[in-house]
Write an enzyme that holds these catalytic residues in place. Sequence first.
Site, mmCIF file in Angstrom:
data_model
loop_
_atom_site.group_PDB
_atom_site.id
_atom_site.type_symbol
_atom_site.label_atom_id
_atom_site.label_comp_id
_atom_site.label_asym_id
_atom_site.label_seq_id
_atom_site.Cartn_x
_atom_site.Cartn_y
_atom_site.Cartn_z
ATOM 1 N N ARG A 402 -5.713 6.471 1.866
ATOM 2 C CA ARG A 402 -5.183 7.057 0.627
ATOM 3 C C ARG A 402 -3.631 6.599 1.006
ATOM 4 O O ARG A 402 -3.071 6.660 2.226
ATOM 5 C CB ARG A 402 -5.430 8.422 0.329
ATOM 6 C CG ARG A 402 -4.577 8.854 -0.840
ATOM 7 C CD ARG A 402 -4.560 10.391 -0.926
ATOM 8 N NE ARG A 402 -3.675 10.654 -2.084
ATOM 9 C CZ ARG A 402 -3.185 11.971 -2.499
ATOM 10 N NH1 ARG A 402 -3.147 12.855 -1.573
ATOM 11 N NH2 ARG A 402 -2.534 12.152 -3.530
ATOM 12 N N HIS A 403 -2.889 6.396 -0.003
ATOM 13 C CA HIS A 403 -1.420 5.991 0.127
ATOM 14 C C HIS A 403 -0.930 7.448 0.666
ATOM 15 O O HIS A 403 -1.064 8.341 0.530
ATOM 16 C CB HIS A 403 -0.764 5.788 -1.315
ATOM 17 C CG HIS A 403 -1.165 6.807 -2.176
ATOM 18 N ND1 HIS A 403 -0.299 7.757 -2.279
ATOM 19 C CD2 HIS A 403 -1.692 6.653 -3.306
ATOM 20 C CE1 HIS A 403 -0.603 8.743 -3.352
ATOM 21 N NE2 HIS A 403 -1.486 7.871 -3.949
ATOM 22 N N HIS A 588 -6.022 4.968 -3.573
ATOM 23 C CA HIS A 588 -5.598 6.372 -4.053
ATOM 24 C C HIS A 588 -7.044 7.322 -3.623
ATOM 25 O O HIS A 588 -7.789 6.842 -3.161
ATOM 26 C CB HIS A 588 -5.831 6.513 -5.710
ATOM 27 C CG HIS A 588 -4.791 5.335 -6.180
ATOM 28 N ND1 HIS A 588 -3.522 5.564 -6.575
ATOM 29 C CD2 HIS A 588 -5.128 4.099 -6.733
ATOM 30 C CE1 HIS A 588 -3.088 4.515 -7.128
ATOM 31 N NE2 HIS A 588 -4.035 3.594 -7.376
#
Length: 661
Positions: A402-403, A588
């Site tokens: 995930r970012h 995401h």
Amino acid sequence: MAAGEMQLYAKVSNKLKGRSTPLLLEPLLAMGFPVHTALKALAATGRKTAEEALVWLHDHCNDPSLDDPIPQEYALFLCPTGPLLEKLQEFWRESKRQCAKNRAHEVFPHVTLCDFFTCEDQKVECLYEALKRAGDRLLGSFPAAVPLALHSSISYLGFFVSGSPADVIREFAMTFATEASLLAGTSISHFWIFSQVPRHGLNLRLNNLTRASFLSHCILQKHCSVKPCTKQLHLTLAHKFYPHHQRALEQLARAIPLGHSCQWTAALYSRDMRFVHYQTLRALFQYKPQNVDELTLSPGDYIFVDPTQQDEASEGWVIGISQRTGCRGFLPENYTDRARESDTWVKHRMYTFSLATDLNSRKDSEASSRCNGEFLPQTARSLSSLQALQATVARKSVLVVRHGERVDQIFGKSWLQQCSTPDGKYYRPDLNFPCSLPRRRRGIKDFENDPPLSSCGIFQSRIAGDALLDSGIRISSVFASPALRCVQTAKLILEELKLEKKIKIRVEPGIFEWTRWEAGKTTPTLMSLEELKEANFNIDTDYRPAFPLSALMPAESYQEYVDRCTASVVQIVNTCPQDTGVILIVSHGSTLDSCTRPLLGLPPRECGDFAQLVRKIPSLGMCFCEENKEEGKWELVNPPVKTLTHGANAAFNWRNWISGN
């Protein structure tokens, strides 16, 4: 350092002269830690490095039992490696799926050589020496193949070891037990006599012993008594299962191929003797205490829970003791999952028996060597390293990340108004805003629904990239969602891996966020590939995505989102047929689920469960999938780096800080 402790340190140093204990102990003593707590920390961490022991001591600074003279329990196991271990682990998984969990699932595959015994912390090095001596003595006669015969009863299923190979293995266990008892089994220890009774109390009920009687038991233990296994040697497959599952378990067991050669290791493990009869929970999510009697949880923490002492806990809560800190408190049960009993055991040393060379022709001086806690014949070490390298190269892996923290996550939906001048220029109102924003053709407004990383998000991404570099993982290709925060995270990770110029980022719109969760009735305006290149992102403009950006639909259904991610991850994996490293996907939180379940052959979650799960995924959360070519399937395994946990930091206005009020 007190006089009594100086006396003890001198005795420990003299007895273990030439070994590693003084080298590990001295840095801890120089920092002011008492001898007995420093030795306790070393024993609890497997005596690997002073740094690990120091972390343990800091974590246990509020542990009420830190000063209690409670030694670790140790056991010696013979453990399979290589293809046989993989087949046994597959049996574990399949038997659990088909026939539910049984007692065998609590521990890894092993043959017990010496059951658990206690050893004082300052004498643990003696056990290592005993293991090496026993291994060297039996190295030339260790069986080239350990025959395993399936045995089944109404409550037990396993492999029996018999004949002359079993005799040699028993002789090895007997030799270790004799050497360990001689080296570590001296008269009553001076070590615990001067240890002070802790001020805070033990705060535990242990096997119906009072604290005083339990400590007396530890103090009066005069010998390290090691008993080798004299019964039938066996490798348990299932134990205490339902009788109607016996036939299914037998069928699974008969499918285990026993013809493979196997390298066996004798492994010395320890456990905390206080929690033998407790349940073990693993924390899945971070939890910040709301009251003083609650435990702090970090993902991966292990919690010991006594099922008989839960009267004070409310529904949905349990009382437990953290293995990481030693503290006791309440915790939400739904933040945890059941763990295996052996997950909390500490591996100390191993002795590996080589099957790849003619051991009888080896000179005694070259019989074995010690490296990073493993006693391993030189040729076998080279061979096993080569095999491990080949196994790593042969397996395709996918790491989904995930970012990092996005700026609107901290400053809310109005973040753009907070950092924009009336003429539409960007300025930095808070240090957690990025220093600058990349140029976009339509101006700053397009950032509103495509926010960048915050300063902390940039820092998080660099930490993760640096940790991946230290792990030795080899990234071969990188795919990112077209969201700016994802492309930024991918770029920063590559920079820390020193690969920013070697590997281009392939932008894949098919792994973009579920559009129903995006604000507005249209899909966000995302940066084009040309804009990203102008902003100094190393983008692969020749890559043809599985799902074009123009095909993203606003407010898509959950099924449409799942289908999009499935098609995208399948193409991503198939796009890299020749790549033998790790495929990095930066996207995401939702894709940690939607891009891994298709690989694992699992159906999509229920929409409600999916939404609940995704909310708990932190920045830089990771899922790691490995391809098992032998079985033709993918498996979820431990990520190559640990989780990143940190707290919040609220805004501060100095104008509200009035001196004297």
